[in-house]
Design an enzyme around this catalytic site. Structure first.
Site, mmCIF file in Angstrom:
data_model
loop_
_atom_site.group_PDB
_atom_site.id
_atom_site.type_symbol
_atom_site.label_atom_id
_atom_site.label_comp_id
_atom_site.label_asym_id
_atom_site.label_seq_id
_atom_site.Cartn_x
_atom_site.Cartn_y
_atom_site.Cartn_z
ATOM 1 N N ASP A 10 0.849 -1.188 0.000
ATOM 2 C CA ASP A 10 0.000 0.000 0.000
ATOM 3 C C ASP A 10 0.886 1.240 0.000
ATOM 4 O O ASP A 10 1.748 1.403 0.874
ATOM 5 C CB ASP A 10 -0.884 -0.016 1.253
ATOM 6 C CG ASP A 10 -2.052 0.946 1.167
ATOM 7 O OD1 ASP A 10 -2.194 1.618 0.134
ATOM 8 O OD2 ASP A 10 -2.819 1.030 2.142
ATOM 9 N N ASP A 103 -3.436 2.547 -5.775
ATOM 10 C CA ASP A 103 -2.263 2.651 -4.904
ATOM 11 C C ASP A 103 -2.050 1.439 -4.004
ATOM 12 O O ASP A 103 -1.280 1.512 -3.051
ATOM 13 C CB ASP A 103 -2.352 3.920 -4.051
ATOM 14 C CG ASP A 103 -3.542 3.909 -3.108
ATOM 15 O OD1 ASP A 103 -4.456 3.095 -3.308
ATOM 16 O OD2 ASP A 103 -3.569 4.737 -2.181
ATOM 17 N N GLU A 104 -2.691 0.320 -4.288
ATOM 18 C CA GLU A 104 -2.470 -0.867 -3.465
ATOM 19 C C GLU A 104 -2.733 -2.124 -4.268
ATOM 20 O O GLU A 104 -3.501 -2.127 -5.221
ATOM 21 C CB GLU A 104 -3.347 -0.851 -2.212
ATOM 22 C CG GLU A 104 -4.831 -0.851 -2.497
ATOM 23 C CD GLU A 104 -5.673 -0.929 -1.238
ATOM 24 O OE1 GLU A 104 -5.339 -1.723 -0.335
ATOM 25 O OE2 GLU A 104 -6.676 -0.194 -1.165
#
Length: 398
Positions: A10, A103-104
């Site tokens: 993350d 974003d993860e």
């Protein structure tokens, strides 16, 4: 069969971190990414979070909590490009990568551990996790946190525990002690309403939930959710990491800085969104046939319309022509518009598609010009080249 080894990676305050990469003078200061006067917080640096600012919060409230915060508008093209670079790092480690958001991602590294030696820093999984963190920092200039566990659920909670800029491994033997000391709010899928209901039942920690009979939870939350909560409280999560499915659509949308009833502003924005969507399609190597426009009004109501192009395309001009036809067919006059978007669906890989040229079409046309624009933007930045009609000061700022 031993349990899989799953990483949850993350990015730390992703949008804000990308902005700080080009604004190092703001490092260590409260920075908020979002519309200057409206909308919600998309990301905030940790100094801003220390004032209570969080993602999804209305910008007006964020400004009250942290009046000294620097507010920057989002640059989604930069975030998407950075995300693609991060994805490439993940895929250099394992082919089994499941993107959870921009974003993860979850990575199943079970097959990648063979031949990786543990070190004084930890197990082979920790070595891979640290390798990923180092590559993300070196290649993208931002930080990330990594959680390692035998399930997606445990890996996700481990990455939360590692934030910011850290790594946490939870081996199978430690899963129950790790989970049971957490508050129920940390559970995957436990929102405000569910947490409040759990508290009314006297359940405040995951341990309380685990030792509550499954039947009791099922009576309170339903058969499926009750059983799911009970299983998660003991670390049982059978969901595998699933590699990326084929991309089904590509699109762009923009919220205006102020609601507008200026049709020329809307038309100009449809052109900009069509160009951005086409550029993303060319980067992804896909072609599409169906164009979808989204129009959101000042009262937050929304409509969508779709139309089919004559053939497969990744041309901004062709996408815009179809989007404009859809807009004109709506017949909206003096309606106050809050947001517009352009999306293309029915995607296929360009390498698998046959594009039939039009009779009389020149050997080099708009697509070649747009590819040249892509190259200039990639080398010199998003402002390097654009259509003359998009240089108007009426460009949206939200």
């Amino acid at each position: 069969m031993p349990p899989p080894t799953i990483l949850h990676v993350d990015m730390d305050a992703f949008y804000a971190s990308v902005e700080l990469r080009r604004r190092p003078d703001l490092v260590g200061k409260p920075v908020v990414i979002g519309g200057a006067t409206r909308g919600v917080v998309l990301s905030a640096t940790y100094p801003a979070r220390a004032h209570g600012v969080s993602g999804g919060m209305p910008m007006t409230r964020a400004r009250r909590l942290c009046p000294e915060a620097v507010v920057l508008p989002p640059d989604f093209d930069a975030y998407a490009e950075t995300s693609r670079g991060i994805r490439a790092i993940f895929e250099s480690v394992t082919a089994v990568v499941e993107t959870a958001s921009i974003d993860e991602a979850f990575l199943d590294v079970s097959g990648a551990l063979h031949g990786v030696r543990g070190s004084g820093a930890g197990s082979p999984a920790v070595v891979l996790g640290e390798l990923i963190r180092a590559k993300v920092h070196d290649e993208q200039g931002i930080t990330c946190s990594v959680g390692i566990g035998p399930t997606k659920f445990v890996a996700k909670l481990a990455s939360n525990a590692a934030k910011p800029d850290g790594l946490r491994e939870v081996v199978p033997a430690d899963v129950v002690p790790f989970l049971h000391q957490l508050p129920v709010e940390a559970m995957w899928g436990v929102g405000e309403a569910t947490a409040e209901k759990l508290h009314r039942l006297g359940l405040h920690q995951v341990a309380d939930l685990a030792y509550t009979p499954k039947a009791t939870l099922q009576r309170a939350f339903g058969i499926h959710q009750g059983a799911h909560l009970h299983d998660l409280a003991w670390g049982r999560d059978p969901r595998p990491v699933i590699g990326r499915p084929p991309e089904r659509s590509v699109g762009s949308e923009e919220t205006f800085g102020r609601d507008t009833d200026d049709e020329q502003v809307v038309r100009r924005e449809l052109l900009r969104m069509a160009d951005r969507t086409a550029s993303r399609m060319r980067t992804s190597g896909v072609l599409g046939r169906t164009v979808v426009i989204t129009v959101r009004f000042a009262d937050y109501s929304q409509i969508t319309r779709s139309g089919t192009m004559r053939g497969l395309s990744d041309s901004g001009g062709e996408i815009h022509a179809q989007a404009l036809a859809l807009w004109e067919a709506l017949g909206l006059q003096r309606a106050r518009i809050r947001k517009v978007g352009v999306r293309v669906t029915g995607l296929v890989d360009r390498s698998d598609a046959h594009v039939q040229p039009e009779l009389g079409e020149p050997e080099h046309g708009w697509r070649d010009a747009e590819q040249a624009m892509d190259a200039a933007v990639a080398k010199f930045g998003p402002q390097a080249v654009r259509r003359a009609s998009l240089t108007s000061p009426k460009r949206p700022t939200g």
